[in-house]
Scaffold this motif. Structure first.
Motif, mmCIF file in Angstrom:
data_model
loop_
_atom_site.group_PDB
_atom_site.id
_atom_site.type_symbol
_atom_site.label_atom_id
_atom_site.label_comp_id
_atom_site.label_asym_id
_atom_site.label_seq_id
_atom_site.Cartn_x
_atom_site.Cartn_y
_atom_site.Cartn_z
ATOM 1 N N GLY A 55 0.813 -1.216 0.000
ATOM 2 C CA GLY A 55 0.000 0.000 0.000
ATOM 3 C C GLY A 55 0.840 1.256 0.000
ATOM 4 N N GLY A 56 0.176 2.355 0.322
ATOM 5 C CA GLY A 56 0.839 3.651 0.313
ATOM 6 C C GLY A 56 1.634 3.930 1.578
ATOM 7 N N ILE A 57 2.666 4.714 1.413
ATOM 8 C CA ILE A 57 3.494 5.174 2.538
ATOM 9 C C ILE A 57 3.557 6.701 2.470
ATOM 10 C CG2 ILE A 57 5.753 5.125 3.642
ATOM 11 C CD1 ILE A 57 6.247 2.418 2.426
ATOM 12 N N ILE A 58 3.106 7.330 3.524
ATOM 13 C CA ILE A 58 3.144 8.789 3.606
ATOM 14 C C ILE A 58 4.119 9.180 4.711
ATOM 15 C CG2 ILE A 58 1.839 10.882 4.067
ATOM 16 C CD1 ILE A 58 -0.622 9.523 2.966
ATOM 17 N N VAL A 59 5.077 10.010 4.353
ATOM 18 C CA VAL A 59 6.085 10.477 5.304
ATOM 19 C C VAL A 59 5.837 11.961 5.581
ATOM 20 C CG1 VAL A 59 8.550 10.760 5.771
ATOM 21 C CG2 VAL A 59 7.755 8.825 4.399
ATOM 22 N N LYS A 60 5.829 12.329 6.858
ATOM 23 C CA LYS A 60 5.613 13.721 7.250
ATOM 24 C C LYS A 60 6.634 14.112 8.305
ATOM 25 C CE LYS A 60 0.616 13.904 6.342
ATOM 26 N NZ LYS A 60 -0.713 14.154 6.938
ATOM 27 N N TRP A 61 7.275 15.274 8.081
ATOM 28 C CA TRP A 61 8.147 15.874 9.075
ATOM 29 C C TRP A 61 7.572 17.247 9.445
ATOM 30 C CZ3 TRP A 61 12.328 14.315 11.877
ATOM 31 C CH2 TRP A 61 12.937 13.109 11.510
ATOM 32 N N THR A 62 7.453 17.475 10.742
ATOM 33 C CA THR A 62 6.978 18.770 11.220
ATOM 34 C C THR A 62 8.050 19.423 12.074
ATOM 35 O OG1 THR A 62 5.944 17.799 13.197
ATOM 36 C CG2 THR A 62 4.573 18.002 11.193
ATOM 37 N N LYS A 63 8.001 20.751 12.086
ATOM 38 C CA LYS A 63 8.916 21.556 12.903
ATOM 39 C C LYS A 63 8.062 22.484 13.756
ATOM 40 C CE LYS A 63 12.549 25.063 12.483
ATOM 41 N NZ LYS A 63 13.326 25.897 11.531
ATOM 42 N N ASP A 64 8.135 22.297 15.062
ATOM 43 C CA ASP A 64 7.252 23.042 15.968
ATOM 44 C C ASP A 64 5.796 22.914 15.537
ATOM 45 O OD1 ASP A 64 9.329 23.860 17.606
ATOM 46 O OD2 ASP A 64 9.693 25.673 16.452
ATOM 47 N N LYS A 65 5.403 21.689 15.198
ATOM 48 C CA LYS A 65 4.033 21.318 14.816
ATOM 49 C C LYS A 65 3.603 21.905 13.478
ATOM 50 C CE LYS A 65 2.516 20.826 19.617
ATOM 51 N NZ LYS A 65 1.498 21.224 20.645
ATOM 52 N N GLU A 66 4.530 22.442 12.711
ATOM 53 C CA GLU A 66 4.223 22.951 11.370
ATOM 54 C C GLU A 66 4.810 21.996 10.334
ATOM 55 O OE1 GLU A 66 4.962 26.882 8.515
ATOM 56 O OE2 GLU A 66 5.927 26.732 10.496
ATOM 57 N N LEU A 67 3.971 21.570 9.385
ATOM 58 C CA LEU A 67 4.412 20.630 8.360
ATOM 59 C C LEU A 67 5.422 21.306 7.435
ATOM 60 C CD1 LEU A 67 4.030 17.787 7.164
ATOM 61 C CD2 LEU A 67 2.250 18.758 5.673
ATOM 62 N N ILE A 68 6.617 20.695 7.326
ATOM 63 C CA ILE A 68 7.671 21.280 6.498
ATOM 64 C C ILE A 68 8.132 20.344 5.383
ATOM 65 C CG2 ILE A 68 8.534 22.795 8.330
ATOM 66 C CD1 ILE A 68 10.734 20.700 8.846
ATOM 67 N N PHE A 69 7.859 19.033 5.514
ATOM 68 C CA PHE A 69 8.342 18.077 4.510
ATOM 69 C C PHE A 69 7.323 16.950 4.380
ATOM 70 C CE2 PHE A 69 11.085 14.711 2.801
ATOM 71 C CZ PHE A 69 11.747 15.410 1.798
ATOM 72 N N HIS A 70 7.074 16.532 3.111
ATOM 73 C CA HIS A 70 6.018 15.556 2.861
ATOM 74 C C HIS A 70 6.415 14.656 1.696
ATOM 75 C CE1 HIS A 70 2.214 14.164 0.993
ATOM 76 N NE2 HIS A 70 1.773 14.100 2.240
ATOM 77 N N CYS A 71 6.229 13.338 1.860
ATOM 78 C CA CYS A 71 6.487 12.358 0.793
ATOM 79 C C CYS A 71 5.279 11.427 0.679
ATOM 80 C CB CYS A 71 7.726 11.515 1.090
ATOM 81 S SG CYS A 71 9.273 12.434 1.073
#
Length: 340
Positions: A55-71
């Motif tokens: 299936g799908g893989i979603i990667v999320k990185w947040t900085k101080d709870k703000e989304l900054i990077f997404h795959c």
């Protein structure tokens, strides 16, 4: 909140008959990076369907709870969508350092800055489960003096010498002078990872600013010292000398041009004087032809001069002949024919 998420995961695992130890995410609670260097935030995960999940893989990185990077990608070996990532903050200099299909979600930060120091969250979302963990990034830097310069301070009513230093931990700044201990206590202002220290300036002293923290130290002297400046700034002395040379060059150029113009004018006046003094005398041959009955004398030499169109015209002697040298001789007159 994390305890609640962990408990919820245990509940989901028990419902599906899975072994909870098969689910995991490992991050470093704290990452120490160096200012100006590349930093990697490790993040790895495993799940129970590691070998069979497509299936799908979603990667999320947040900085101080703000989304900054997404795959967003599919967990299939024949898919070539590893670069299907979006840097939502281009100024953050972010990129994916790992391969999510192999459980590596590590984030890379290039040319790290003090503003990169923050609390980050690594999160993965599969079709049937979501989970994440936090990691704290700290950017360390040795003490460094960024600037040492003079500034006019209205409050101090005079010139102040300011030392601007940075580092993490924030460095401690000390002063020394060539005349001995400072008479006044330095004025210091501390910012995040920066410190500004100021002391009154006297052109009779040489000052030394020193910044120190556990990672290193740095120092600078003011003024740098120039033998021909007598305590003035080296840059000021150089500019003063340069301006003086430019001024001398301009004055010399004006003098040379003025003398050149005067020489040309004087030469023009002298040429006119010579032409006037050596004005050409025009001599003309005067031919006279007196009418019948008038006596003429051509053997007389006239030296009298008369004016001809503003010029002096002299009469030169002419050959004693009634005709012009170019006039052809007249034929002799025939005698009258006798009557028949």
């Amino acid at each position: 909140m994390q305890d609640f998420v962990f408990g919820f995961l245990i509940f989901i695992c028990s419902l599906e008959g899975l072994i909870c130890s098969q689910w995991s995410m490992s991050v470093m609670p704290q990452v120490n990076g160096s200012f100006g260097q590349n930093v990697i935030l490790p993040c790895n995960f495993t799940h129970s369907k590691q070998n069979s999940y497509t299936g799908g893989i979603i990667v999320k990185w947040t900085k101080d709870k703000e989304l900054i990077f997404h795959c967003n990608l599919q967990n299939k070996t024949n898919r070539q969508d590893n670069n299907n990532c979006i840097n939502l903050k281009p100024s953050e200099r972010l990129s994916l350092n790992g391969n999510p299909r192999k459980g590596d979600l590590s984030l890379s930060i290039s040319n790290s800055k003090f503003t990169d120091a923050s609390l980050y969250n690594c999160r993965v979302e599969l079709d049937y489960i979501k989970f994440g963990k936090n990691t704290d990034l700290i950017i360390n830097a040795p003490a460094q003096i960024l600037n040492l310069s003079l500034d006019l301070d209205a409050k101090a009513n005079g010139m102040m010498l300011k030392c601007f230093a940075q580092g993490n931990p924030v460095p401690e700044v000390t002063w020394t002078s060539s005349s001995g201990p400072l008479k006044t206590v330095p004025i210091q202002t501390q910012l995040s990872n920066y410190i500004i220290s100021s002391v009154p300036f006297s052109d009779q002293d040489v000052y030394t600013c020193q910044a120190v923290n556990p990672l290193g130290h740095d120092q600078r002297k003011f003024p740098p010292g120039h033998p021909n400046c007598s305590g003035l700034l080296e840059a000021t002395c150089f500019l003063g000398c340069l301006l003086f040379l430019v001024l001398v060059a301009v004055v010399m150029d004006v003098i040379i041009r003025r003398r050149s113009v005067q020489g040309l004018m004087q030469h023009h006046i002298d040429v006119q004087s010579v032409q006037t003094a050596n004005e050409t005398n025009v001599y003309a041959n005067v031919s006279t032809s007196a009418p019948v009955g008038c006596e003429t004398r051509l053997d007389e030499v006239y030296s009298k001069r008369m004016s001809l169109k503003g010029r002096k015209v002299g009469l030169i002697p002419e050959a004693q002949n009634h005709r012009s040298p170019k006039e052809p001789p007249r034929p002799p007159s025939r005698p009258p024919l006798p009557p028949q």
